[in-house]
Each structure stands twice: as C-alpha cells, then as structure tokens.
Design a protein around this motif. Structure first.
Motif, mmCIF file in Angstrom:
data_model
loop_
_atom_site.group_PDB
_atom_site.id
_atom_site.type_symbol
_atom_site.label_atom_id
_atom_site.label_comp_id
_atom_site.label_asym_id
_atom_site.label_seq_id
_atom_site.Cartn_x
_atom_site.Cartn_y
_atom_site.Cartn_z
ATOM 1 N N MET B 171 -19.362 -18.149 2.851
ATOM 2 C CA MET B 171 -18.306 -18.797 2.071
ATOM 3 C C MET B 171 -18.734 -20.149 1.543
ATOM 4 O O MET B 171 -19.683 -20.765 2.024
ATOM 5 N N THR B 203 -19.319 -13.921 -2.905
ATOM 6 C CA THR B 203 -19.029 -14.646 -1.664
ATOM 7 C C THR B 203 -17.577 -15.106 -1.689
ATOM 8 O O THR B 203 -16.878 -14.941 -2.693
ATOM 9 N N LEU B 204 -17.119 -15.640 -0.561
ATOM 10 C CA LEU B 204 -15.732 -16.097 -0.458
ATOM 11 C C LEU B 204 -15.664 -17.611 -0.671
ATOM 12 O O LEU B 204 -16.671 -18.309 -0.585
#
Lengths: 402, 402
Positions: B171, B203-204
């Motif tokens: 993240m 991705t976060l």
C-alpha cells in the motif's frame, strides 16, 4: 466496480477466522434466545451509580485531562492502585516489575506475544484454552502447541514433552485460576512444578488471571507470578469481570525491561487506553470498597453456578460429565463418545439455546471435541432453568436415536 | 534476582524505539514548559458540557449496554452516523464499502498494515510522514519506502519510481490533507494521478484523514477515497481532533471483503473499542450540530495558525523556511544548511521549548533532517508568542556562531 479487487491478505491473516464466540454473540438479539455462550459478566455486577457519580465529577472538575491525549503506559494513579492491589491481594510485584494499563486483558496477551514471537516460534497453551488468546497467538504467526488440561491443571508430563520437543518455545500461556473454558483451577503443586519447568527450559510464562478475584468456593491458591524470582512470569489481569467489560481496561505486570518493549508495541496499536475510564477506575478503587463489591459478585456467581450445577445434575443423563468450578464464570461439559457434539450444538441453536462448541478452544483448529462450554454469569436464573432443560432433552433424544 | 532474564525480543520489536513525540510528551509536566511538540487538540475544543449531559443520561437510562461487552465492528448506530457523515461531507462510501469503529485512527492504520503485509512487503509513504504510522508499519515487519513530499503533495516521479522498484508494494500510505508533519495539502491533480498510479501498479492506498475537517483557509479538495471505483482506497478517520483525543475513537471505511479481515485482527487486539464512548459519540452526532462545533474549532485554529505564522515571520531569520497550512494543527520549519537541527532542538529543550526533530518523521530512521515540526493547536496564545521568540533567538545565536 470497474476493476474488482483481489485483496492479497498477509499469510498470518489469510486463514484467520472470526472468533466463534464473537460470531455467536451477534445472534443473541434473536427474541427468546437463551445464551450460555458469552463470557459476559452479570449485568447486575456493574457499579452503575458509582460510575455515574464519578464521571459527573470528572467532567465537572477535570474534563481536559479526561478527554486529552495521555501516556501509553496508563494513568499514573491507576497504575499505582493496580500495583498496590496486586501486591496486597496476590503478593505480586518484584522491585523491578512494573504495571501498565492495557485496552482489556486481550491486549495484554496480544502485545506480549507480539514482542516475543518471531514467525514459527512456539507458544504452549493448555488444551482447551481461551479462544481470544489462541487467535492472538495465531495472528502473531506463533505456532501453538496444546498440552492436555487435567482436573488439577496442565499435564506436567505433556508440558515437559512439549518443552523438550520445541526449543523455540517463547512462552507458556496459562489461565491457572478458573480456567476458560475448563473452569479448572491449577493446584499449588502444579503451579510450582510449571514454574520449575519454565526455569529448566528457560522460557517465559504468561499467567492470565481475569477471573482470579471471583472465587466462591474452596481455598485461594497463590498465583504463579507470586513465586516468580526470575522475572519469568508476565501477569495479565482485567477489570472486565469485576467492574465493566465494555470499558476495555486491563493491565499487565512484568519485569520493566520487557514491559518497555510492550509499551512500544501498545503505542503503535492504540497510543493509549481510553483515559476517562482509567480515571473512573482509579477513583472507584480509591473511594469505594472494591473488596465488598467483589464479595457481592462472588455471592451472585456462587448462586448462579450452584443453580446451573443442580439443573445439570437434574437434566443431563449421567453419561454427560461436567466440571464443578470454584469460581469464575464457566463450566465445561463433555458428551459421551458416540454422540456428535457439533450436531448437539446445532440442535441447541435451533431451539435458541447458545453454547460454544469445544472445537473453538482447541489449539489445533482441526481437532475434534466432545465438549462444550457453558457460561452461568450472564443468563438469568429463569434462563438457566429453561435452557439446561432444553439441553438435557436434546441429549436424551440423541441418545435414544444413537 | 536469582536468575536474571535475558529476554529474547522478536526481530520486529528488538530495534523498535518509543515514539520521540510520546517520549517528549512525558517531559511536558516540567513547570514553565512550552510545548509545540504534541499533536494535541486545543483543550477548549472538547464539548465537555454536552458529553456530561449525554454520559449522565446513558448511565441513567442504558447503563448495561454502555458497560457490557459489545461487537468488534463497533456500535451500530455510530457506524451508521459515521458512514452518513462520510457520504455527505466527503462523498465517501461505495455500495460494497463498510465503516467500522477503531480504537483511535492509529488502530485503523496498524490493523490495515497487519492484514496486508508479510514481512518485507513494502509500504510507500510520503517522506516525512506521521511517526505513529511509520512505527506501526515497522512493527508489522513492512519495509518502508519514503517518497519526497513536495509543496503540492507526494512527488509523482518519485512515487512511480518506488512502485516500479518495489513490485511487492502492498500500500501507499498518504495524509493528503494538512499532512503530518508537513502541514501540506495534496492538490486535486496529484490525488487523481496517485490513484491512477495505484491502479497501474495494482496496489492499495491508505488515505489517512484525521485533520480533514479542520480547514480554515483555501478551498476543499476531494478525498482520494471519493474517486475510488475499485475498492482500492482504505480511508481512516478519527474523532480525536474534533471531539476528544483521550477517548480513542477512530474509524475506517473500505471494501467489506477487506474490512472482514481487519475485524478479525481487531478482535484479537482489543475485542472492541470502549462502548460507552462510542455511545457518547453517537448521541453527540445525533443531537448536536457537529458542523457548528467544527466551525468553532476551525475559527480557533485559524487564529492560532495565523498567530504562529506572524510570530515566525517576525522572530525567525528569513533563511528559515516554513509551510503555511490551510488547516490541521501542524507546520514544518526548515533550517538552512549549515545549522545543526539536532543541536537546535536540544538548545530549545534546554530553554523548555519543545519541538519535534524532523528525523523522527523520516522513513529511513538514520537519514538526517534540517527540519522540525511545530504544533499550534495546543499552546496558549501567550506560549506561541513567547516560544517562537525563544526559537528565533536560539537560531540567531546559532547563525552568529556559525
């Protein structure tokens, strides 16, 4: 969604399931449900009037301290009062021990495991044991090794074998007094022997004692921490069962060098525990007679335990065994071989009586169980009578069909 | 001790140090101390009378619910009110998002990292960034990769290079609004670009927004979460800066599949957040006008920020640069090359003025810094005037000797 996500969960959490108990908790709203499944203290045991008086006073005289950020270790006055109580009531606290406040007893367990265990390190526990602790250990990537719980505590042969087989054991997790779920109290001899084994294999002990003040029969047994000359025992306690569970205030007493690391771990989890309730606890302990309050809870649970035991004796066929706790809030029933415990629990749920299947407390999540846990602190007398009758009828029906 | 222990601390914690800020916090009792070091809201901002009225009523009418165990996800009414507020004020909340209550915003950050990151997985953060988040990531064994924070937010070139170099990035942690420690707000263009980069590299994003309601100048900028069509953004918020920091109530809004895992992680940390204060928050949000309350805090911080900025302009030599925040509670000062930042901070402490050295906010703990963080929400007007004069004098003395 334009682009549905496939979340990549960490190895430790990908297989983690919510606690069976917490999930059952959600069904309790069902009208007419009888719950023997929680670990809830009796609603009558909360000192509501005293809390109301204290909280009004705090918000009048000292509101800023109660609502502002505070220190991670906990409200100094409460730490001192807890340390004093541990000393006077449990003979706990060496010169280089220190006591900190945690967000419930749960946090004390989880933080300790986290600062000690690398992935794959071993935690030995009584089998069965408290699901919240077992899940905390799993969440830290620790490997759980269960050792049989006998009528007078953990099997010493089993413990020594586990210690021998697992040189990377970081701690032995025990609930020596009124064990959850077993309701069993470890004998003084076994406590001494466990401590000596921890020394022999140079490992730590986490002594979890959330129910220790709730003895309603038998004789007090000294804590393992009171025997600790090495700084080898981490002692965890809680106000959940004696003041309020919902306020989430627990504590931990251990050697200051170890606690320093635990404080760092707490800092990154929640900075500190709700300070207003730490102040309420401190004022309660200073102004009111905690021992009298606890004596009232003991009387209430003595009554409830006796009622449940007499109902079980009346309702259950004699092939069903159950423990006879001298304190705490749980007892543990074991069905005879040949009866399907999971089918029994499902049948009980269908009749709106909630119990916790023994499998939930196993260190090995795939292992079977013939047992289930009953709580007597939370249900009303009426529910104890009705619910045990239903459980008895279900078992008799199952036996008739077996 | 008979047998002094040599505690074997886990790899993740053996090198962890207490937060510099939390440690400075302990020195604040010193008489005459002026603190620009905390992240504390102004004591005047707590709705003390309203909390007193609500808490008296809860303990009179609904004490058992307020003191008994509750569900891990949080008090249902509060979850609903927070979700509503996120929707109306921030345009946050897709159909498959859900909002849970956490023990402060800190816990939301730590839990998210824990359920996502295996040891060695990468979290990218603005450099400098919030020390509590960075330490939480470290405690999970994540590898921190810092990307330069520019005047309008994270460097996009730096971010893309970091994403390219680290395919195991789980993240991107950002505080896009009134960043801690920078006081910087990420532009709308950069927010959009960051979201697109997160998509491109799959991705976060964790969008941490504890200060987002505290704008006192300039125009609102939409949250990154409001642009989230993928379920890619985890949004963290808190009542610490708008109601009370000491009560430890934060929240998290994200896709329900991810939140289900976060709830399991919360269960093993603290079971649930103090339920009494969740009820107080819910009643406050239902009965009182939160927007008017926040408008008052904004006015207060507008005044304090302007006072501090005008004092800094007056007291500091022009070679010292500082950010001009449009909201939040921090600003960030940078000394010219050649002046020793750590020596400056020490000299300030010697004169009882506490600031946080910039090194504390570095992703790389060994990297140097020429900067320090100032907080203006907590100190009195008088302390702002006096403290900045002292800081200015110290810098001038150092320049004279340089």
């Amino acid at each position: 969604m334009n682009h549905p996500m496939n979340y990549k969960i960490s190895d430790k959490f990908v297989g983690m399931k919510p606690s069976a108990i917490r999930e059952i908790f959600k069904s309790l709203g069902t009208p007419g449900a009888i719950s023997f499944s929680g670990g809830n203290p009796a609603p009558d045991s909360f000192p509501v009037k005293e809390f109301a008086a204290i909280s009004a006073e705090i918000l009048e005289k000292n509101p800023v301290a109660a609502l502002q950020y505070s220190v991670t270790e906990g409200y100094p006055k409460l730490r001192e009062l807890v340390a004093d109580r541990l000393k006077t009531h449990f003979n706990i606290g060496a010169a280089d021990d220190t006591t900190i406040i945690t967000t419930g007893g749960q946090q004390a367990i989880e933080l300790t495991c986290k600062v000690l265990c690398n992935e794959g390190d071993v935690v030995i526990a009584e089998n069965p044991s408290f699901i919240g602790a077992l899940n905390a250990f799993r969440s830290c990537g620790a490997k759980l090794v269960g050792v049989e719980l006998e009528d007078d505590g953990i099997s010493l042969e089993g413990l020594e074998a586990a210690l021998k087989a697992n040189p990377n054991t970081k701690m032995i997790y025990l609930i020596p007094t009124f064990q959850n779920p077993g309701g069993i109290t470890t004998s003084l001899e076994k406590r001494k022997a466990v401590y000596e084994l921890a020394r022999k294999y140079d490992t730590l002990i986490f002594e979890d004692n959330p129910y220790g003040e709730l003895r309603f029969a038998g004789e007090e047994v000294p804590t393992i921490k009171s025997m600790d000359t090495d700084g080898r025992v981490i002692y965890g306690g809680s106000f959940s069962k004696v003041l309020s569970a919902g306020m989430r205030i627990g504590f931990l007493c251990a050697n200051e060098a170890l606690v320093a690391k635990i404080v760092v771990a707490k800092q990154v989890e929640d900075v500190h525990t709700n300070i207003f309730f730490q102040m309420i606890c401190a004022e309660y302990l200073s102004r009111y007679d905690m021992d009298t309050h606890i004596e009232e809870i003991r009387a209430l649970y003595r009554h409830k335990a006796q009622l449940m035991l007499s109902c079980l004796e009346k309702e259950l066929p004699s092939c069903v065994k159950f423990t006879k706790p001298e304190g705490g809030i749980f007892l543990w029933c074991t069905l005879p071989d040949g009866l399907d415990m999971n089918a029994f629990v499902k049948a009980a749920v269908a009749e709106k009586v909630f119990v916790v299947p023994g499998t939930a407390f196993n260190c090995d999540q795939d292992a079977p169980s013939q047992s289930f846990r009953l709580n007597y602190s939370m249900p009303s007398d009426d529910d104890i009578v009705k619910g045990t009758a239903i459980l008895g009828r279900i078992i008799k029906d199952m036996l008739a069909k077996a």
